[in-house]
Write a protein that holds these residues in place. Sequence first.
Motif, PDB file in Angstrom:
ATOM      1  N   LYS A   1      -2.655  11.358   0.284  1.00 48.38           N
ATOM      2  CA  LYS A   1      -2.600  11.018  -1.140  1.00 48.38           C
ATOM      3  C   LYS A   1      -1.636  11.902  -1.914  1.00 48.38           C
ATOM      4  O   LYS A   1      -1.245  12.981  -1.463  1.00 48.38           O
ATOM      5  CB  LYS A   1      -4.009  11.058  -1.737  1.00 48.38           C
TER       6      LYS A   1
ATOM      7  N   SER B   1       0.848  -1.197   0.000  1.00 44.94           N
ATOM      8  CA  SER B   1       0.000   0.000   0.000  1.00 44.94           C
ATOM      9  C   SER B   1       0.887   1.253   0.000  1.00 44.94           C
ATOM     10  O   SER B   1       1.996   1.239   0.550  1.00 44.94           O
ATOM     11  CB  SER B   1      -0.909   0.001   1.229  1.00 44.94           C
TER      12      SER B   1
ATOM     13  N   THR C   1      -4.653  -0.264  -4.285  1.00 49.93           N
ATOM     14  CA  THR C   1      -5.197   0.366  -5.495  1.00 49.93           C
ATOM     15  C   THR C   1      -4.298   1.502  -5.961  1.00 49.93           C
ATOM     16  O   THR C   1      -4.710   2.311  -6.780  1.00 49.93           O
ATOM     17  CB  THR C   1      -6.599   0.952  -5.204  1.00 49.93           C
TER      18      THR C   1
ATOM     19  N   ASP D   1     -18.663   8.307  -3.345  1.00 46.29           N
ATOM     20  CA  ASP D   1     -17.295   8.775  -3.075  1.00 46.29           C
ATOM     21  C   ASP D   1     -16.709   9.280  -4.396  1.00 46.29           C
ATOM     22  O   ASP D   1     -16.681   8.522  -5.376  1.00 46.29           O
ATOM     23  CB  ASP D   1     -16.492   7.584  -2.523  1.00 46.29           C
TER      24      ASP D   1
HETATM   25  N1  HH2 Z   1      -8.585   5.235  -1.391  1.00 49.02           N
HETATM   26  C1  HH2 Z   1      -7.783   4.145  -1.327  1.00 49.02           C
HETATM   27  C2  HH2 Z   1      -8.332   2.869  -1.216  1.00 49.02           C
HETATM   28  N2  HH2 Z   1      -9.669   2.688  -1.147  1.00 49.02           N
HETATM   29  N3  HH2 Z   1     -11.839   3.599  -1.063  1.00 49.02           N
HETATM   30  C3  HH2 Z   1     -12.652   4.649  -1.104  1.00 49.02           C
HETATM   31  N4  HH2 Z   1     -13.982   4.491  -0.995  1.00 49.02           N
HETATM   32  N5  HH2 Z   1     -12.174   5.939  -1.239  1.00 49.02           N
HETATM   33  C4  HH2 Z   1     -10.839   6.182  -1.348  1.00 49.02           C
HETATM   34  O1  HH2 Z   1     -10.447   7.359  -1.488  1.00 49.02           O
HETATM   35  C5  HH2 Z   1      -9.935   5.071  -1.308  1.00 49.02           C
HETATM   36  C6  HH2 Z   1     -10.486   3.768  -1.168  1.00 49.02           C
HETATM   37  C7  HH2 Z   1      -6.294   4.326  -1.348  1.00 49.02           C
HETATM   38  O2  HH2 Z   1      -5.765   4.386  -0.025  1.00 49.02           O
HETATM   39  P1  HH2 Z   1      -5.059   3.161   0.702  1.00 49.02           P
HETATM   40  O3  HH2 Z   1      -6.030   2.020   0.894  1.00 49.02           O
HETATM   41  O4  HH2 Z   1      -4.387   3.606   1.944  1.00 49.02           O
HETATM   42  O5  HH2 Z   1      -3.913   2.742  -0.298  1.00 49.02           O
HETATM   43  P2  HH2 Z   1      -3.695   1.422  -1.134  1.00 49.02           P
HETATM   44  O6  HH2 Z   1      -4.797   1.346  -2.146  1.00 49.02           O
HETATM   45  O7  HH2 Z   1      -2.340   1.611  -1.759  1.00 49.02           O
HETATM   46  O8  HH2 Z   1      -3.754   0.240  -0.210  1.00 49.02           O
END
Ligand code: HH2
Length: 283
Positions: free
Chosen positions: A227, A32, A67, A191
């Motif tokens: 972000k 992540s 993601t 969102d």
């Molecule tokens: N951002 C991330 C992941 N999931 N879901 C929603 N609904 N809205 C968001 O803005 C969103 C999300 C990205 O953050 P994170 O989970 O910390 O990172 P990674 O995807 O690298 O695990």
Amino acid sequence: MVYFVFVIRLDRWVRERDRVLLMGVINVTPDSFFPASRVLSPRLAVECAQRMVEDGADILDIGGESTRPGAAPVSVDEELERVLPVIEKVHSECDVVLSVDTTKADVAREALARGASIVNDTSALQADPEMAPLVAERSAYVVLMHMQGTPRTMQQAPHYNDVTAEVLEALDARVQAAARCGIARDRVFIDPGIGFGKRLEHNLALLRNIDRFAATGLPVVVGVSRKSFLGDLLGLPAAERLEGTLAAQAVAVALGADILRVHDVREGRRAADTARRLRKDAA
Ligand code: HH2
């Protein structure tokens, strides 16, 4: 300071919206984008969950696939192996609403069976045709997030003529698709998907216009935490984006955001509670 811990009932909150909810992020991933959000064992996940609840989280969002732009996809089996033991253990040891951050119906199904009540689907029910029927059948809550493209491609020249209007329109289409599949409107959160197929100016425009998302009447989830648009603005790495995060969260709440997806719960709680009192209609 430890916050007074109380467990929200989501159905009542959806009717009353009497506070801003904080959704603490628990990433059961090795990759992540914010390393401090990665938790690789159920034991560490429970410690993290307990701390987040004490600090004021209402929901914990547990995900097993990053993601971040360019992230490699994870198989269903791998994702199940990552998230299920964590969901089971956190559910048995913490009194808190659980959300599963997944685009896969097989993962959502098992997570819902083990205590999750929300499916946070960054594809807004588009990645897996079985997801919408599953959410409908289980009467689960669902976060419909906007993304242009897929995590692999989304930051390759994202383009909009009017980003706010286009994201609102796309989300409205997803809300209608959800309704056609039998998902009740009072189970749906929207969102704008900050950072998902958006350049700096797109993210800023969406945040300046959160009131237009709130005007839909649906609860609005906003995820700005650490972000890269904050990195673009401030020239700082993820580890140093807390102040920028809190500023952006405060603006989102003042404009009507209902749920913040956060890495830093204690600070986010203080910022959100202050900003909510600064809303024009709060007095
Ligand atoms: N951002 C991330 C992941 N999931 N879901 C929603 N609904 N809205 C968001 O803005 C969103 C999300 C990205 O953050 P994170 O989970 O910390 O990172 P990674 O995807 O690298 O695990």
